[in-house]
Design a protein around this motif. Structure first.
Motif, PDB file in Angstrom:
ATOM      1  N   VAL A   1      25.428  42.989  46.448  1.00  9.37           N
ATOM      2  CA  VAL A   1      26.724  42.429  45.606  1.00  9.37           C
ATOM      3  C   VAL A   1      26.858  41.004  45.377  1.00  9.37           C
ATOM      4  O   VAL A   1      26.640  40.202  46.488  1.00  9.37           O
ATOM      5  CB  VAL A   1      28.219  42.771  46.203  1.00  9.37           C
ATOM      6  CG1 VAL A   1      29.000  42.568  45.128  1.00  9.37           C
ATOM      7  CG2 VAL A   1      27.872  44.283  46.391  1.00  9.37           C
ATOM      8  N   GLY A   2      26.769  40.156  44.384  1.00  7.85           N
ATOM      9  CA  GLY A   2      26.919  38.985  44.090  1.00  7.85           C
ATOM     10  C   GLY A   2      28.253  38.437  43.844  1.00  7.85           C
ATOM     11  O   GLY A   2      28.541  39.332  42.750  1.00  7.85           O
ATOM     12  N   VAL A   3      29.050  37.534  44.037  1.00  2.57           N
ATOM     13  CA  VAL A   3      30.315  37.282  43.585  1.00  2.57           C
ATOM     14  C   VAL A   3      30.383  35.975  42.785  1.00  2.57           C
ATOM     15  O   VAL A   3      29.490  35.089  43.003  1.00  2.57           O
ATOM     16  CB  VAL A   3      31.162  36.933  44.805  1.00  2.57           C
ATOM     17  CG1 VAL A   3      32.594  36.630  44.629  1.00  2.57           C
ATOM     18  CG2 VAL A   3      31.074  38.130  45.798  1.00  2.57           C
TER      19      VAL A   3
ATOM     20  N   LEU B   1      24.788  44.453  41.955  1.00  2.09           N
ATOM     21  CA  LEU B   1      26.378  44.572  41.547  1.00  2.09           C
ATOM     22  C   LEU B   1      26.538  43.198  41.341  1.00  2.09           C
ATOM     23  O   LEU B   1      26.224  42.017  41.921  1.00  2.09           O
ATOM     24  CB  LEU B   1      27.054  45.322  42.503  1.00  2.09           C
ATOM     25  CG  LEU B   1      26.625  46.806  42.718  1.00  2.09           C
ATOM     26  CD1 LEU B   1      27.590  47.452  43.565  1.00  2.09           C
ATOM     27  CD2 LEU B   1      26.684  47.653  41.402  1.00  2.09           C
ATOM     28  N   VAL B   2      27.683  42.893  40.450  1.00  5.37           N
ATOM     29  CA  VAL B   2      28.270  41.816  39.961  1.00  5.37           C
ATOM     30  C   VAL B   2      29.875  41.924  40.644  1.00  5.37           C
ATOM     31  O   VAL B   2      30.380  42.966  40.076  1.00  5.37           O
ATOM     32  CB  VAL B   2      28.224  41.031  38.812  1.00  5.37           C
ATOM     33  CG1 VAL B   2      29.056  39.946  38.536  1.00  5.37           C
ATOM     34  CG2 VAL B   2      26.812  40.755  38.505  1.00  5.37           C
ATOM     35  N   ALA B   3      30.474  40.749  41.190  1.00  4.87           N
ATOM     36  CA  ALA B   3      32.003  40.938  41.374  1.00  4.87           C
ATOM     37  C   ALA B   3      32.549  39.739  40.869  1.00  4.87           C
ATOM     38  O   ALA B   3      31.938  38.671  41.190  1.00  4.87           O
ATOM     39  CB  ALA B   3      32.339  41.342  42.847  1.00  4.87           C
ATOM     40  N   PHE B   4      33.761  39.491  40.495  1.00  2.46           N
ATOM     41  CA  PHE B   4      34.549  38.426  40.079  1.00  2.46           C
ATOM     42  C   PHE B   4      35.757  38.331  40.895  1.00  2.46           C
ATOM     43  O   PHE B   4      36.379  39.060  41.546  1.00  2.46           O
ATOM     44  CB  PHE B   4      35.155  38.500  38.787  1.00  2.46           C
ATOM     45  CG  PHE B   4      34.165  38.557  37.544  1.00  2.46           C
ATOM     46  CD1 PHE B   4      32.903  38.162  37.917  1.00  2.46           C
ATOM     47  CD2 PHE B   4      34.714  39.084  36.566  1.00  2.46           C
ATOM     48  CE1 PHE B   4      32.131  38.241  36.641  1.00  2.46           C
ATOM     49  CE2 PHE B   4      33.729  39.165  35.226  1.00  2.46           C
ATOM     50  CZ  PHE B   4      32.259  38.980  35.334  1.00  2.46           C
ATOM     51  N   CYS B   5      35.739  36.907  41.253  1.00  2.00           N
ATOM     52  CA  CYS B   5      37.100  36.391  42.022  1.00  2.00           C
ATOM     53  C   CYS B   5      37.599  35.070  41.460  1.00  2.00           C
ATOM     54  O   CYS B   5      36.703  34.275  41.429  1.00  2.00           O
ATOM     55  CB  CYS B   5      37.039  36.153  43.639  1.00  2.00           C
ATOM     56  SG  CYS B   5      38.649  35.986  44.290  1.00  2.00           S
TER      57      CYS B   5
ATOM     58  N   MET C   1      46.730  45.786  37.690  1.00  2.00           N
ATOM     59  CA  MET C   1      45.909  46.180  38.854  1.00  2.00           C
ATOM     60  C   MET C   1      44.389  46.180  38.422  1.00  2.00           C
ATOM     61  O   MET C   1      43.525  45.983  39.251  1.00  2.00           O
ATOM     62  CB  MET C   1      46.596  47.333  39.692  1.00  2.00           C
ATOM     63  CG  MET C   1      46.124  48.655  38.899  1.00  2.00           C
ATOM     64  SD  MET C   1      47.010  49.071  37.373  1.00  2.00           S
ATOM     65  CE  MET C   1      48.685  48.951  37.935  1.00  2.00           C
ATOM     66  N   VAL C   2      44.129  46.358  37.048  1.00  5.03           N
ATOM     67  CA  VAL C   2      42.860  46.192  36.652  1.00  5.03           C
ATOM     68  C   VAL C   2      42.634  44.878  36.290  1.00  5.03           C
ATOM     69  O   VAL C   2      42.368  44.221  35.345  1.00  5.03           O
ATOM     70  CB  VAL C   2      42.554  47.154  35.485  1.00  5.03           C
ATOM     71  CG1 VAL C   2      41.072  47.139  35.127  1.00  5.03           C
ATOM     72  CG2 VAL C   2      42.871  48.639  35.916  1.00  5.03           C
ATOM     73  N   HIS C   3      42.492  43.990  37.311  1.00  8.09           N
ATOM     74  CA  HIS C   3      42.321  42.463  37.089  1.00  8.09           C
ATOM     75  C   HIS C   3      41.068  42.161  37.571  1.00  8.09           C
ATOM     76  O   HIS C   3      40.332  42.610  38.207  1.00  8.09           O
ATOM     77  CB  HIS C   3      43.613  41.973  38.446  1.00  8.09           C
ATOM     78  CG  HIS C   3      43.728  40.526  38.208  1.00  8.09           C
ATOM     79  ND1 HIS C   3      42.623  39.589  38.850  1.00  8.09           N
ATOM     80  CD2 HIS C   3      44.708  39.813  37.865  1.00  8.09           C
ATOM     81  CE1 HIS C   3      43.049  38.420  38.639  1.00  8.09           C
ATOM     82  NE2 HIS C   3      44.515  38.406  38.055  1.00  8.09           N
ATOM     83  N   ALA C   4      40.900  40.900  36.660  1.00  5.40           N
ATOM     84  CA  ALA C   4      39.480  40.453  36.728  1.00  5.40           C
ATOM     85  C   ALA C   4      38.976  40.299  38.426  1.00  5.40           C
ATOM     86  O   ALA C   4      37.649  40.463  38.561  1.00  5.40           O
ATOM     87  CB  ALA C   4      39.218  39.041  36.140  1.00  5.40           C
ATOM     88  N   SER C   5      40.116  39.905  39.226  1.00 12.56           N
ATOM     89  CA  SER C   5      39.320  39.697  40.584  1.00 12.56           C
ATOM     90  C   SER C   5      39.132  40.901  41.311  1.00 12.56           C
ATOM     91  O   SER C   5      38.625  40.661  42.459  1.00 12.56           O
ATOM     92  CB  SER C   5      40.563  38.843  41.522  1.00 12.56           C
ATOM     93  OG  SER C   5      40.505  37.532  40.839  1.00 12.56           O
ATOM     94  N   THR C   6      39.310  42.034  40.854  1.00 11.29           N
ATOM     95  CA  THR C   6      39.038  43.457  41.390  1.00 11.29           C
ATOM     96  C   THR C   6      37.738  43.809  40.991  1.00 11.29           C
ATOM     97  O   THR C   6      37.140  44.764  41.528  1.00 11.29           O
ATOM     98  CB  THR C   6      40.256  44.364  41.097  1.00 11.29           C
ATOM     99  OG1 THR C   6      40.108  44.781  39.950  1.00 11.29           O
ATOM    100  CG2 THR C   6      41.436  43.846  41.386  1.00 11.29           C
ATOM    101  N   TYR C   7      37.217  43.404  39.821  1.00  9.54           N
ATOM    102  CA  TYR C   7      36.215  43.861  39.179  1.00  9.54           C
ATOM    103  C   TYR C   7      34.661  43.734  40.015  1.00  9.54           C
ATOM    104  O   TYR C   7      34.393  42.659  40.742  1.00  9.54           O
ATOM    105  CB  TYR C   7      35.791  43.173  37.921  1.00  9.54           C
ATOM    106  CG  TYR C   7      36.586  43.383  36.661  1.00  9.54           C
ATOM    107  CD1 TYR C   7      37.917  44.084  36.759  1.00  9.54           C
ATOM    108  CD2 TYR C   7      36.477  42.702  35.525  1.00  9.54           C
ATOM    109  CE1 TYR C   7      38.818  44.100  35.731  1.00  9.54           C
ATOM    110  CE2 TYR C   7      37.512  42.675  34.359  1.00  9.54           C
ATOM    111  CZ  TYR C   7      38.636  43.583  34.601  1.00  9.54           C
ATOM    112  OH  TYR C   7      39.587  43.583  33.811  1.00  9.54           O
ATOM    113  N   VAL C   8      34.150  44.924  40.104  1.00  8.76           N
ATOM    114  CA  VAL C   8      32.659  45.053  40.675  1.00  8.76           C
ATOM    115  C   VAL C   8      31.924  46.040  39.620  1.00  8.76           C
ATOM    116  O   VAL C   8      32.506  47.023  39.445  1.00  8.76           O
ATOM    117  CB  VAL C   8      32.793  45.648  42.144  1.00  8.76           C
ATOM    118  CG1 VAL C   8      31.368  45.777  42.592  1.00  8.76           C
ATOM    119  CG2 VAL C   8      33.575  44.962  42.951  1.00  8.76           C
TER     120      VAL C   8
END
Length: 287
Positions: free
Chosen positions: A5-7, A75-79, A139-146
């Motif tokens: 996973v990359g953030v 995978l990509v994740a946002f925070c 709750m489907v917020h960008a900082s939760t996305y993977v």
């Protein structure tokens, strides 16, 4: 086989990042990229974090895509730079993606506003396109996305970066339902947003969503919600005629749409738009 996973942490460079970075690193991702948009680059005092300039369209969508392009992970994740991941977030979501074969995952959040923290949960293990058409689902917020790297990119045509996250989630859900961990694993710190009171930008963002996803207007609850938001934002700008017009559309779609009533109260001068937002945010809700 374990997925890497990359953030991506987008920032305008005007917020302290330590708490955000610490929360991300505690989840042990394979890579972390901070993408600075429209500000001088400052080094981050941690060799596990790479700092890059936004090299695509100015704004949040371009910064997110710059980060995606810089990663080589599965995978990509946002925070976002004003939010904090809680322990176990990535493990829970990556495990769910592996078990379900889904492309995209979200999780519950904990809204922090002032001294209050309010959990926002979906009450479901998956989120469908119909769910996101009917409701924005906080709750489907960008900082939760993977999500699977390469499957999706952020749409850089989003006006002023408005609703790019809703659009991304809705496009993902149209491909396949979103896998959801219904526990609060991200602390979303409201009250620090660059977007909350940019009323004209918010209007443009909603109009953009209606044009891209016309099914929103075909869903009675979805239409009422968006028309009520448009009424509220116009009222906040002092555009009483437009506020009344969109309030009427909202009430036509759903007779008891609360956003339309709030918009009319703001348009009549009974209460200010910021006061309404503050009261809602204290309860963990937005307009």
């Amino acid at each position: 086989m374990t997925s890497t996973v990359g953030v991506v942490i987008p920032t305008r460079g005007d917020r302290p990042l330590r708490a955000t970075i610490d929360g991300v690193l505690a989840n042990r991702p394979a890579a972390v990229v901070v993408v600075v948009d429209g500000a001088p680059l400052n080094s981050v005092d941690d060799d596990r974090v790479k700092v890059l300039p936004n090299c695509l369209s100015p704004g949040l969508p371009g910064a997110r895509n710059t980060g995606i392009a810089a990663l080589g992970t599965d995978l990509v994740a946002f925070c976002d730079d004003d939010d904090v991941w809680l322990p176990g977030k990535l493990d829970a979501q990556v495990g769910l993606l592996r078990r379900t074969g889904a492309e995209f995952a979200s999780c519950g959040i904990e809204v922090e506003y002032g001294s209050r923290r309010v959990p926002r949960l979906a009450g479901a293990a998956e989120i469908t396109a119909a769910d996101l058409t009917r409701s924005r689902m906080a709750m489907v917020h960008a900082s939760t996305y993977v999500f699977r790297r390469g499957a999706l990119w952020v749409d850089e045509s989003a006006p002023a970066g408005q609703n790019e996250d809703w659009d991304l989630a809705l496009r993902a859900a149209k491909r396949r339902p979103i896998a959801h961990v219904d526990r609060p694993l991200v602390r979303v710190r409201w009250g620090r947003s660059h977007f909350a009171t940019r009323w004209a930008d918010r209007i443009s963002g909603l109009e953009w969503m209606l044009a891209r996803h016309p099914e929103i207007a075909d869903d009675a609850r979805g239409a009422a919600r968006v028309y009520g938001q448009l009424a509220f934002h116009h009222a906040a700008l002092g555009r009483r005629k437009e506020a009344r017009r969109f309030a009427a559309l909202a009430f036509h779609s759903r007779h008891r749409e609360p956003r339309a009533a709030l918009a009319l109260a703001v348009a009549a001068g009974l209460v200010s738009a910021p006061a309404v937002l503050s009261a809602l945010h204290t309860r963990g809700h937005g307009i």
